[in-house]
Design a protein around this motif. Structure first.
Motif, PDB file in Angstrom:
ATOM      1  N   LEU A  84     -82.884   6.664  37.063  1.00 48.90           N
ATOM      2  CA  LEU A  84     -81.549   6.153  36.755  1.00 48.90           C
ATOM      3  C   LEU A  84     -80.878   5.632  38.021  1.00 48.90           C
ATOM      4  N   LEU A  85     -80.993   6.375  39.097  1.00 47.09           N
ATOM      5  CA  LEU A  85     -80.240   6.076  40.308  1.00 47.09           C
ATOM      6  C   LEU A  85     -80.795   4.870  41.058  1.00 47.09           C
ATOM      7  N   ALA A  88     -79.985   1.476  39.680  1.00 46.37           N
ATOM      8  CA  ALA A  88     -78.541   1.246  39.813  1.00 46.37           C
ATOM      9  C   ALA A  88     -78.180   0.868  41.244  1.00 46.37           C
ATOM     10  N   ASN A  91     -79.254  -2.667  41.917  1.00 49.05           N
ATOM     11  CA  ASN A  91     -78.343  -3.650  41.324  1.00 49.05           C
ATOM     12  C   ASN A  91     -77.090  -3.801  42.162  1.00 49.05           C
ATOM     13  N   THR A  92     -76.571  -2.670  42.638  1.00 49.62           N
ATOM     14  CA  THR A  92     -75.365  -2.730  43.469  1.00 49.62           C
ATOM     15  C   THR A  92     -75.635  -3.497  44.754  1.00 49.62           C
ATOM     16  N   GLU A 148     -77.440   4.403  50.401  1.00 45.88           N
ATOM     17  CA  GLU A 148     -77.173   5.777  49.992  1.00 45.88           C
ATOM     18  C   GLU A 148     -77.754   6.691  51.050  1.00 45.88           C
TER      19      GLU A 148
ATOM     20  N   GLN B  65     -70.072  -3.888  36.318  1.00 41.04           N
ATOM     21  CA  GLN B  65     -71.311  -3.237  36.756  1.00 41.04           C
ATOM     22  C   GLN B  65     -71.032  -1.826  37.267  1.00 41.04           C
ATOM     23  N   GLU B  69     -72.584   1.677  35.771  1.00 42.31           N
ATOM     24  CA  GLU B  69     -73.348   2.641  36.570  1.00 42.31           C
ATOM     25  C   GLU B  69     -72.793   4.046  36.384  1.00 42.31           C
ATOM     26  N   LEU B  76     -76.658  10.714  31.744  1.00 40.49           N
ATOM     27  CA  LEU B  76     -77.775  11.506  32.250  1.00 40.49           C
ATOM     28  C   LEU B  76     -77.324  12.910  32.620  1.00 40.49           C
ATOM     29  N   ARG B 109     -69.103   7.634  47.200  1.00 43.44           N
ATOM     30  CA  ARG B 109     -70.296   6.983  47.716  1.00 43.44           C
ATOM     31  C   ARG B 109     -69.995   6.074  48.891  1.00 43.44           C
TER      32      ARG B 109
END
Lengths: 217, 214
Positions: A84-85, A88, A91-92, A148, B65, B69, B76, B109
């Motif tokens: 999932l991460l 994502a 995409n970012t 990240e 977007q 996310e 999840l 983040r």
């Protein structure tokens, strides 16, 4: 009727009508305690709304279908929330998978082994690479590329193991079988990609991506 | 009792909590096909609501977007907590908490200091908020939720159903009356529906404003 009640009624009516709604169009019409009250009411009413009826035609090819696949890879895989991460984060960062793989291979000094790195990264996104075996060096390099921290990636990679009397591995396999049925064609393409090294030549990649637990090159 | 797989029409009639329970039973019965279909129905059904709830908690200028996310992360987290047994309490309460925390993670983040992700435990009061990340004050939200629960508790089952269908599901008064008759066998006119709904809103307003009159 107060402004909060009117705005709530207008919002609920707009929701019932379908189409994209921005809740801020209603929230921004009030301030202070009224705004807090309206936000709380909107959220509380949403929390009690029934599920949208299932429409297989609309579902097919939608972002919901993609999300279900990623959820199943996460719940049924051995890579935690990476399925999932990682997409994502890509995409970012507006990076295609090929670009991430290329940068990762270069950062790890494995530019000549990019195809093997591609296989490993593919497994990370598909939940088939045990996260415990992926070294800190890989996560630091990948984190730099995707924006990240290595620690966050490590935390996200912890396997989501169902607990309880039903047992862990068998429960995961129920999700695994379905998620991976559709991936077999993808796996075949990756395995047949030019430049894929035989298992005997993949030690350098294995050392970084499939290290025994406890190692951190 | 043996597990009986349901079709998508039957699954669509279940609540989110019932669907999650069904997925768990399908998993226990090793029926991956049934679990898969139920997950599809759950995600498809719940997604619009989660999208709106996430947008409520995020800043107006956030991109579509970014919202998606966070929505994905909410799903999840919520499902993982349900299926790995770490979640306690109702799914609705769990979602309330997870939405706020996943939104907080999104804004975290961008920070340099590393703050660990939070495990989801519906009633765990010891779980800390990341330092320096502001999460919305829950006081008003908790107050509103509690008032709605209090008003609903005082209603009979048919009246609760009317409020649920007319107010939360946004059915018309005619549709609501028909559905109540279909589900409970109770005759109800459009005027009945409107009156019950009006009284619910009035009573809710009284509680929210701190009035105690009935």
């Amino acid at each position: 009727m107060s402004s909060v009640e009117r705005l709530l009624a207008d919002y609920l009516e707009a929701l019932a009508g379908g189409g994209p709604i921005d809740p801020h169009d209603y929230l921004d019409q009030v301030e202070g305690p009224d705004r807090e009250r309206l936000l709380a009411l909107m959220d509380a009413f949403l929390a009690r709304a029934p599920l949208r009826p299932f429409d297989a035609e609309v579902f097919r090819g939608s972002s919901s279908e993609q999300l279900v696949e990623r959820i199943e890879r996460s719940l049924g895989g051995v890579s935690g929330r990476w399925p999932l991460l990682l997409p994502a984060l890509r995409n970012t960062a507006k990076l295609k998978r090929d670009e991430v793989v290329s940068r990762l291979a270069t950062a790890l000094g494995l530019a000549s082994r990019e195809a093997d790195v591609a296989v490993a990264y593919h497994e990370m996104e598909h939940g088939t690479l045990p996260s415990d075996g992926v070294t800190d060096r890989v996560l630091e390099a990948l984190g730099s590329i995707l924006g990240e921290t290595a620690q966050a990636l490590r935390e996200a990679g912890h396997a989501l193991t169902p607990s309880g009397s039903a047992g862990s591995m068998d429960d995961r396999l129920v999700f695994t079988r379905l998620a991976f049925d559709s991936d077999q064609a993808i796996d075949a393409n990756v395995a047949e990609a030019p430049g894929v090294a035989s298992s005997g030549e993949s030690d350098a990649v294995d050392d970084l991506f499939r290290n025994p637990p406890g190692g951190s090159l | 009792m043996s597990f009986r797989p349901l079709n998508d029409l039957e699954l669509s009639r279940l609540t989110a909590e019932e669907l999650i329970g069904y997925v768990a039973k399908a998993r226990d019965a090793r029926d991956g096909v049934a679990a898969h279909l139920a997950l599809q129905v759950l995600v498809f059904g719940l997604r619009p609501v989660i999208q709106q709830r996430v947008r409520l908690q995020m800043k107006r200028k956030e991109s579509a977007q970014a919202v998606e996310e966070v929505v994905d992360a909410v799903f999840l987290s919520a499902l993982a907590a349900q299926f790995d047994g770490s979640s306690v309490g109702a799914f609705r309460s769990l979602l309330n908490t997870i939405i706020k925390r996943r939104v907080a993670d999104h804004y975290r983040r961008g920070r340099v200091d590393e703050v660990p992700l939070i495990d989801e435990h519906g009633d765990d009061e010891n779980v800390k908020t990341p330092t320096g990340v502001q999460t919305p004050d829950d006081t008003e939200a908790v107050h509103v939720q509690a008032c709605i629960d209090d008003v609903l508790e005082d209603l009979s089952e048919p009246h609760q159903l009317v409020v649920h269908l007319r107010t939360f599901a946004a059915l018309s008064s005619i549709e609501t009356a028909a559905e109540v008759k279909s589900r409970l066998g109770e005759e109800m006119t459009v005027a009945n529906v409107d009156q019950i709904t009006h009284r619910f809103r009035q009573r809710l307003k009284q509680l929210l404003d701190g009035e105690t009159g009935s």
